[in-house]
Scaffold this active site. Structure first.
Site, PDB file in Angstrom:
ATOM      1  N   ASP A 200      31.718  -3.202 -14.522  1.00  0.00           N
ATOM      2  CA  ASP A 200      31.516  -1.842 -15.016  1.00  0.00           C
ATOM      3  C   ASP A 200      30.489  -1.765 -16.130  1.00  0.00           C
ATOM      4  O   ASP A 200      30.213  -0.694 -16.641  1.00  0.00           O
ATOM      5  CB  ASP A 200      32.845  -1.224 -15.477  1.00  0.00           C
ATOM      6  CG  ASP A 200      33.479  -2.005 -16.626  1.00  0.00           C
ATOM      7  OD1 ASP A 200      32.799  -2.875 -17.198  1.00  0.00           O
ATOM      8  OD2 ASP A 200      34.647  -1.738 -16.946  1.00  0.00           O
TER       9      ASP A 200
ATOM     10  N   ASP B 137      32.568  -6.275 -18.980  1.00  0.00           N
ATOM     11  CA  ASP B 137      32.054  -7.440 -18.264  1.00  0.00           C
ATOM     12  C   ASP B 137      30.652  -7.842 -18.716  1.00  0.00           C
ATOM     13  O   ASP B 137      29.999  -8.635 -18.039  1.00  0.00           O
ATOM     14  CB  ASP B 137      32.020  -7.148 -16.759  1.00  0.00           C
ATOM     15  CG  ASP B 137      33.389  -6.753 -16.238  1.00  0.00           C
ATOM     16  OD1 ASP B 137      34.341  -7.501 -16.470  1.00  0.00           O
ATOM     17  OD2 ASP B 137      33.504  -5.689 -15.619  1.00  0.00           O
TER      18      ASP B 137
ATOM     19  N   ASP C 200      34.497  -7.847 -10.586  1.00  0.00           N
ATOM     20  CA  ASP C 200      35.592  -7.459 -11.452  1.00  0.00           C
ATOM     21  C   ASP C 200      36.541  -6.605 -10.609  1.00  0.00           C
ATOM     22  O   ASP C 200      36.119  -5.960  -9.653  1.00  0.00           O
ATOM     23  CB  ASP C 200      35.063  -6.656 -12.635  1.00  0.00           C
ATOM     24  CG  ASP C 200      36.186  -6.117 -13.494  1.00  0.00           C
ATOM     25  OD1 ASP C 200      37.043  -6.908 -13.914  1.00  0.00           O
ATOM     26  OD2 ASP C 200      36.218  -4.891 -13.722  1.00  0.00           O
TER      27      ASP C 200
END
Length: 725
Positions: free
Chosen positions: A619, A623, A406
């Protein structure tokens, strides 16, 4: 007993007495017994870690029924699970085992030396009697406990082999077998105990008392009596007793024990601190946010203990084969006696060779090879601020050949800043930069998105009066809207206005999208602010944001490539130009931008199809679906995030990017260690069994080979405690 719940099923952990024996004596029999209890869906028993994890239907059975079922099999249940965390009983048991090993050695040497020098026969047998009594005590105890569950294990193999040697006039060989068997068992318990103590030592870093402010005075209070909302004081050099938020003072805190960060972290009012860390400079006043049993360190310890009870795939395979293998060794031993006798051999020689074969073929080294390595790896990771949820994830890390990241908060700092507030020239003439920002902050105050937080923070910095917003709505990955004063304010990206408002005529939208593209070409993330009144919908302006790449991101990517990772991808909901700029800066192969959460999942599924073993790093909050879809989900910043501890397979307690190559490096090192251990274990068995069948070897040599390989794989696994990446 710790209990967690899901919408359909509950999971409880019953703490039981840890038991010796390298074959997890009676484990499978206890699992089968519990699986027959109505309402029980899944059972995982580990005598090494002293835990029974049961997933059950709470409408059909209860925790107490499960505890009673465990007791029915003769297994001791510990009513106070926390009483074991200090490991006093474990250390006492280990000392007792060491004394028994010493007495076994003394008795064996006494019997041998007295016999060699033609000493008194009673003294010879007294010496061997001591060796057999103390050397066989724990093995006999384990064998009996196993037989009570309807199973057989390696303890029984060793006891039978020792008594067999004694019965044919070879008491020294039997005593040596019991001595080395008990010695290697003790060394294994020490190795497994050391991996547990490596984690439990974190508890000792937390002080027992806190200096709490009561009516302006400092009062010494036990940490278990400190409540959420209390304020305590720490001075330079003090250990922080509880998790909290700094309310007064500034300083630096050494968080290495929890997050693995090597550099002390500056702390100021509003910053979070964690129990067990050390205040290096400055006096701090801290408001408690979690009680002692809910602290980051306590959660870390409980999660690691759970991880140690969840077996790696290799271990599960070995455990399934243990029982049939032991029965096969017994059958081989009987055949090694019966066949030579049928061919006319003497009983004594046939029996001696059969006992030697039994010892050589016993799978002690095979069974201990995996837990010795995997538990040490889990403990080593815990000391570096890396939490593996179980042994299977350690093995999964060894096979990763593609990694997806991410962007925001992972590759970048996540401290997004507002850089531009631009009012459209043809907008309401009374609208100023501050007015536009105030409108946007009113809407964004209801959102948890990182761009929303940056907008609100900018409004606070300018001390703006922010009106109240009503009827807030969010469209994931696209934008938000709310009613502010007498109009509806829309804030979104290009996709928001092309989908959500595609049928709405918006004055200035085309020039607005062009301006948005210009901001993106500068490497910024932009959004359009649109005001919808009674008579018209018009573009009011634009907001632009920027984020910075984390220091060490490029070095981390290079380290992953050196570990053999073939493909590295960045997934983001941000615009493609911003994503490409960051990807070029850190050296990422592929960029997937402007993704919705469900599209991230689809991208991970595609990566799994292409590369099979894929890690997703995020995190742990936004996600979560992608983390769950990947082969290995890695969440960063778990020290302060409950969600991260629940969603990922591996949790990095800090935000240090260098821990990501550490995770994969530790997995690969563990795989190499397992390969070496299994090669030693099976190699020793094959070599000794082959030699015995071809020409025969003395029983003492088989004993040394068997126990030596067992000790060797234990110590080799223990080396992982020192892994630093």
């Amino acid at each position: 007993m710790a209990v967690t719940e899901s919408p359909a099923l509950s999971t409880c952990t019953v703490r039981i007495e840890r038991r010796g024996g390298r074959g997890e004596a009676g484990r499978r029999a206890l699992e089968r017994h519990l699986e027959r209890v109505p309402g029980v869906h899944d059972v995982d028993v580990s005598f090494r870690t002293g835990s029974v994890r049961v997933t059950y239907d709470g409408e059909v059975t209860t925790e107490e029924t499960i505890r009673d079922a465990v007791r029915d099999r003769g297994v001791s249940v510990r009513d106070d699970p926390e009483a074991d965390t200090d490991s006093v009983s474990s250390r006492s048991e280990l000392r007792r085992e060491a004394v028994f090993v010493g007495l076994t050695l003394f008795g064996m040497v006494t019997g041998l030396v007295t016999g060699l020098f033609d000493g008194p026969l009673p003294l010879v047998w007294a010496g061997y009697g001591v060796a057999y009594a103390f050397g066989g005590w724990y093995g006999l105890k384990g064998a009996v406990e196993t037989l009570r569950t309807g199973a057989v294990d390696i303890d029984l193999l060793m006891i039978v082999a020792a008594l067999g040697a004694l019965s044919i006039g070879a008491p020294f060989e039997g005593a040596m077998l019991l001595f080395l068997f008990s010695l290697s068992n003790t060394l294994q318990h020490y190795a497994i105990g050391r991996s547990r103590r490596a984690i439990k030592s974190l508890v000792e870093m937390r002080p027992d008392e806190a200096q709490v402010l009561r009516a302006g005075e400092e009062v010494t209070v036990p940490i278990d009596e400190v409540a959420v909302g209390d304020v305590f004081v720490v001075r330079p050099g003090d250990k922080i007793p509880l998790d909290g938020v700094v309310t007064s003072g500034e300083g630096t805190v050494d968080q290495a024990s929890l997050t693995g960060e090597s550099v002390p972290v500056p702390k100021a009012p509003g910053d979070e601190v964690f129990g067990g860390t050390i205040n290096e400079s400055g006096s701090l006043e801290i408001e408690v946010t979690r009680q002692a049993h809910e602290s980051a360190i306590s959660r870390l310890i409980h999660m690691v203990e759970r991880a140690q009870s969840e077996k790696a795939p290799t271990q599960r395979l070995i455990d399934r084969l243990e029982q049939p293998y032991v029965l096969g060794v017994f059958a081989l031993t009987v055949a090694a006696i019966a066949v030579p006798l049928a061919l006319g051999s003497e009983f004594t020689s046939a029996f001696y060779r059969a006992m030697t074969l039994m010892v050589a073929a016993s799978p002690c080294a095979v069974i201990i090879s995996t837990p010795a390595a995997v538990l040490s790896a889990i403990a080593s990771g815990g000391r570096q601020g890396v939490l593996f949820k179980g042994g299977e994830h350690v093995e999964a890390a060894a096979n990763i050949d593609a990694v997806a990241f991410d962007k925001t908060g992972t590759l970048t700092r996540g401290d997004t800043r507002l850089t531009d507030v631009l009012v459209r020239e043809k907008a309401d003439g009374a609208l100023t930069d501050d007015g536009l920002l105030s409108l946007a902050a009113a809407v964004q105050a209801r959102s948890e998105h990182h761009l929303a937080r940056a907008t609100v923070a900018a409004a606070e910095e300018r001390s703006l009066d922010v009106p109240e917003a009503q009827r807030f709505q969010s469209v994931a990955g696209k934008g938000v809207r709310a009613e502010v004063e007498d109009s509806t304010v829309h804030i979104g990206n290009r996709s928001y206005f092309r989908t959500v408002l595609e049928d709405t005529a918006i004055e200035g939208i085309e020039p607005g999208l062009d301006r948005l593209q210009a901001l993106e070409s500068e490497g910024k993330t932009g959004v359009i602010v649109v005001r919808e009144g009674r008579d018209e919908v018009t573009v009011s302006g634009w907001l632009a944001f920027t984020d910075t790449v984390r220091p060490g991101a490029a070095e981390m990517i290079a380290d992953l490539r050196s570990l053999g990772v073939e493909h590295i991808v960045m997934l983001t909901g941000d615009n493609e130009r911003v994503a490409e700029r960051i990807a070029d800066e850190v050296g990422i192969d592929e960029v997937q931008a402007e993704l919705l959460p469900e599209e991230k999942v689809a991208t991970i599924e595609d990566l799994v199809d292409r590369h099979e073993n894929v890690a997703m790093v995020g995190d742990g909050v936004n996600d979560a679906p992608a983390l769950a879809t990947a082969t290995l989900g890695v969440a960063m910043g778990g020290a302060g995030t409950d969600v991260a501890l629940d969603t990922a397979d591996v949790v990095l307690m800090g935000d240090d990017l260098s821990k990501i190559p550490y995770v994969l490096g530790l997995g690969r090192k563990t795989r190499r260690t397992l390969t070496v251990n299994l090669a030693i274990a099976f190699g020793a068995i094959a070599l000794m069994v082959g030699t015995i069948l071809l020409q025969g070897i003395p029983l003492p040599l088989a004993v040394v080979g068997h126990e030596g390989s067992t000790v060797l794989v234990s110590l080799n696994g223990l080396r992982l405690l020192g892994f630093r990446g």
